[in-house]
Design a protein around this motif. Structure first.
Motif, PDB file in Angstrom:
ATOM      1  N   ILE A   1       0.892  -1.158   0.000  1.00  0.00           N
ATOM      2  CA  ILE A   1       0.000   0.000   0.000  1.00  0.00           C
ATOM      3  C   ILE A   1       0.930   1.208   0.000  1.00  0.00           C
ATOM      4  O   ILE A   1       1.825   1.308   0.848  1.00  0.00           O
TER       5      ILE A   1
ATOM      6  N   VAL B   1       4.008  -1.300   3.626  1.00  0.00           N
ATOM      7  CA  VAL B   1       3.561   0.036   3.267  1.00  0.00           C
ATOM      8  C   VAL B   1       4.772   0.739   2.673  1.00  0.00           C
ATOM      9  O   VAL B   1       5.880   0.607   3.184  1.00  0.00           O
TER      10      VAL B   1
ATOM     11  N   HIS C   1      -1.886   4.509  -3.725  1.00  0.00           N
ATOM     12  CA  HIS C   1      -2.306   3.365  -4.541  1.00  0.00           C
ATOM     13  C   HIS C   1      -2.143   2.055  -3.780  1.00  0.00           C
ATOM     14  O   HIS C   1      -1.505   2.006  -2.725  1.00  0.00           O
ATOM     15  N   ILE C   2      -2.763   1.009  -4.338  1.00  0.00           N
ATOM     16  CA  ILE C   2      -2.589  -0.361  -3.828  1.00  0.00           C
ATOM     17  C   ILE C   2      -1.957  -1.159  -4.942  1.00  0.00           C
ATOM     18  O   ILE C   2      -2.387  -1.077  -6.106  1.00  0.00           O
TER      19      ILE C   2
END
Lengths: 134, 134
Positions: B8, B53, B79-80
């Protein structure tokens, strides 16, 4: 303090449409929709191999995601939920470090039936963080 | 199609401050900062148990996250990234379903040295999706 990423939450204006996109276009496993009136959302879980995405649609008049969707009508990433072992210890430590816990600071029972707290996005680079005790 | 959540990404205005928050306040393991001039970002990885992350700070004049930070000066979820087995097959299937792939549709080599593509947030409930072939 932070354990696993329990889920990434995405607020959506139309849950059925969003679930269809994740199921049919992105080929992911999605749950049935579950209404959680006490949380003001209806939720669909997208089950990934290592974590999940929660698609959230507002439910009722006082949904906690209503203002987010008013600002982001197409939807968008809403929060990240991290697991912690001891939510009260985590809360006290965070406060000692100057971080703001939302609400009255008392853990509520979250969508998974476990105690949760939310941290102020202004203290975490604009990211709303949920902590869930597992 | 979707495999693991690879990361993420959170865009931040001050990477050193953000890394310190994740390390000291949230008690997570964070990497050294890595400048990726070819991607227009400097990145710090926050290693969680099941995913990571990525904290991203703009680098250089044409950073792909500059406009996001202009709109969100405190930072925010950007964004993912999901893993896929075959990025070309994924791309072709997505296009067939009417989803827009950003840029010229040719996978680029991403921050992890693997082929990546980005999907248009308007086709995915306001969420910018990165696909990475693993």
């Amino acid at each position: 303090m932070l354990g696993r990423v329990n889920h990434i939450a995405i607020a959506v204006p139309d849950l059925a449409a969003a679930a269809a996109i994740y199921r049919d276009t992105l080929g992911a496993r999605v749950s049935q929709a579950q209404a959680l009136p006490e949380h003001g959302v209806t939720v669909v879980f997208v089950e990934l191999e290592n974590t999940k995405v929660e698609l959230l649609e507002p439910l009722g008049a006082d949904s906690p995601i209503a203002s987010f969707l008013a600002k982001n009508p197409s939807g968008g990433m809403h929060h990240i939920c991290y697991e912690v072992e001891d939510i009260l210890k985590a809360r006290d430590q965070l406060r000692q470090d100057g971080a703001r816990v939302l609400g009255d600071g008392q853990p509520k029972i979250g969508a998974h039936g476990k105690p949760v707290l939310f941290l102020h996005p202004k203290d975490f680079q604009g990211t709303l963080i949920e902590l869930e005790q597992v």
